[in-house]
Scaffold this active site. Structure first.
Site, PDB file in Angstrom:
ATOM      1  N   ASN A  99       0.665  31.410  39.003  1.00  0.00           N
ATOM      2  CA  ASN A  99       1.686  32.428  38.646  1.00  0.00           C
ATOM      3  C   ASN A  99       3.064  32.599  39.542  1.00  0.00           C
ATOM      4  OD1 ASN A  99      -1.009  34.802  38.358  1.00  0.00           O
ATOM      5  ND2 ASN A  99      -0.069  33.320  36.445  1.00  0.00           N
ATOM      6  N   ASP A 159       2.040  38.553  26.394  1.00  0.00           N
ATOM      7  CA  ASP A 159       2.106  37.070  26.135  1.00  0.00           C
ATOM      8  C   ASP A 159       1.556  36.691  25.054  1.00  0.00           C
ATOM      9  OD1 ASP A 159      -0.439  37.489  27.217  1.00  0.00           O
ATOM     10  OD2 ASP A 159      -0.005  35.839  28.959  1.00  0.00           O
ATOM     11  N   CYS A 222       2.882  29.760  26.744  1.00  0.00           N
ATOM     12  CA  CYS A 222       3.716  29.549  27.744  1.00  0.00           C
ATOM     13  C   CYS A 222       2.506  28.737  28.844  1.00  0.00           C
ATOM     14  CB  CYS A 222       4.137  30.834  28.741  1.00  0.00           C
ATOM     15  SG  CYS A 222       5.481  31.467  28.059  1.00  0.00           S
ATOM     16  N   CYS A 377      -8.755  20.351  23.958  1.00  0.00           N
ATOM     17  CA  CYS A 377      -7.323  20.707  24.381  1.00  0.00           C
ATOM     18  C   CYS A 377      -7.457  21.899  25.249  1.00  0.00           C
ATOM     19  CB  CYS A 377      -6.606  21.695  22.988  1.00  0.00           C
ATOM     20  SG  CYS A 377      -7.608  23.021  22.467  1.00  0.00           S
TER      21      CYS A 377
END
Length: 419
Positions: A99, A159, A222, A377
């Site tokens: 972060n 987000d 993101c 993934c």
């Protein structure tokens, strides 16, 4: 409890005179500023568009901030520094090392702490006169009505699409303005939505711009696509400026307009948003929580999956018994693979899977000849899509790694870095 409603037209007067497109102040001012406040906010007091009265309006304002992450970090710092009297922030996440590249309100000692608590403590140092309420929880249809009560404005720095549409719908019902921003790699969008602005301004909401969220997994987050840290600061600062304009009545807010920016190309343009006359207004929220954008879509429910623990056992058994081992196929982006990967695995980005699958001598054809394919993934949504594509192309026995590399890191190999 129903979502709190602001009366039609709000507690404000119709627009008269002033800057073209300006709105009347959203908040009534406190009676006066203290001597310490006048010294702290002296640079605001010198500005004709804000001045003493505008600063007193900021002091009286209550702002609800969704998220203490990439956008929430600069939003919270500049809101507090501007002298907004009351800030409520909600986030259910904890600070981690990844972060700190962009979430500048947090620091290394805060790693592992709830983001809202880290943010609250930082704001207490920056602006001790500002009241900060930290809510360590996930915003959902059950709690949003009570949480919004008593706030003048919402700033959405979430987000994920589920939260963005939840916030938009709740604020449409309540008549509360929303300052909205999104970021993606080097690009961003910024707008102000308000379902019941003062006359004669047209009401505009997120659903007038984007009527429905995209299919789950179709737009990378993101965490999957990446984001340049400076973009968060740029957009977060602009969001606070829109909030200051709404609270004080200064300038021309972005209501009815959308800003599109690309920091890599240094481009910036503004387009008009108009109400959709065919759209039915939102009048209620779904019962219970809304995770529709966080789970894999129904059309992938039939895709076979394997857990991280079971896959690890299959690989270990193949190594000891000589049986055929599963072949892992990574369908993430190049940047994600550079951060962490399951070794050994072959790499075929999701947008190349359909084309590569048509070549029996290509990397996927050769992988299938070695053993049963397991696609992975980050979280299991994109890999499920890829597995469905491969099955449709005639590949047999294809499975998706349930929970993706996140599950593998959690349950099998904690040495892999998270992202």
């Amino acid at each position: 409890m129903a979502v709190p409603r602001r009366p039609a037209g709000g507690p404000v007067n119709p627009v008269t005179g002033g800057v073209s497109g300006a709105l009347p102040p959203l908040v009534d001012p406190v009676p006066q500023l203290s001597a310490e406040e006048r010294a702290r906010y002296s640079r605001h007091l010198l500005l004709g568009a804000i001045g003493d009265e505008g600063q007193r309006r900021l002091r009286a304002a209550s702002v609800f901030v969704v998220g203490a992450g990439g956008l929430g970090a600069p939003v919270l710092m500049y809101l507090a520094a501007a002298g907004v009297g009351r800030i409520t922030v909600i986030d259910d996440d904890e600070v981690d090392l990844g972060n700190l590249q962009r979430q500048v309100i947090h620091s290394v000692p805060a790693i592992g702490r709830p983001k809202v608590e880290s943010a609250r403590d930082r704001l207490a140092e920056l602006a001790p006169g500002v009241r900060v309420e930290a809510v360590h929880a996930r915003l959902d249809a059950v709690n949003i009505d009570a949480l919004l009560e008593g706030h003048d404005l919402v700033m959405d720095g979430s987000d994920n699409f589920a939260t963005r549409y939840l916030v938009s719908d709740a604020c449409e019902i309540a008549g509360i303005p929303v300052v909205w921003g999104t970021i993606d790699r080097f690009r961003a969008q910024l707008a102000v939505f308000w379902s019941r602005p003062p006359a004669p301004v047209d009401p505009v909401t997120l659903r007038d711009l984007y009527p429905a969220p995209p299919p789950p997994g179709s737009v990378p987050s993101c965490a999957e696509a990446g984001v340049v840290g400076a973009l968060c600061g740029t957009v977060g600062s602009m969001m606070v400026m829109e909030t200051v304009k709404l609270i004080t009545g200064a300038g021309r807010p972005l209501l009815g307009r959308l800003v599109l920016m690309d920091l890599l190309e240094t481009t910036h343009r503004t387009v008009t948003i108009r109400p959709d006359p065919s759209r039915a207004p939102v009048t209620s929220l779904p019962e219970g929580t809304d995770e529709t954008c966080a789970v894999r879509p129904a059309d992938l429910d039939d895709v076979p999956t394997v857990s991280a623990a079971d896959l690890a056992a299959e690989l270990a058994d193949a190594g000891s018994s000589g049986s055929v081992a599963p072949v892992l196929v990574d369908v993430r982006g190049a940047g994600e693979r550079a951060v962490a990967m399951i070794d050994p695995s072959v790499w075929v980005p999701l947008d190349s899977v359909a084309e590569v699958a048509t070549d029996p001598t290509g990397v996927l054809g050769r992988a299938a000849a070695r053993g049963p394919i397991v696609v992975y993934c980050k979280s299991g949504i994109r890999s499920a899509r890829a597995a469905a594509m491969l099955t449709g192309a005639g590949f047999a026995g294809v499975r998706s790694l349930e929970g993706g590399i996140e599950a593998w890191t959690r349950d099998v190999d904690p040495s892999l870095p998270g992202y």
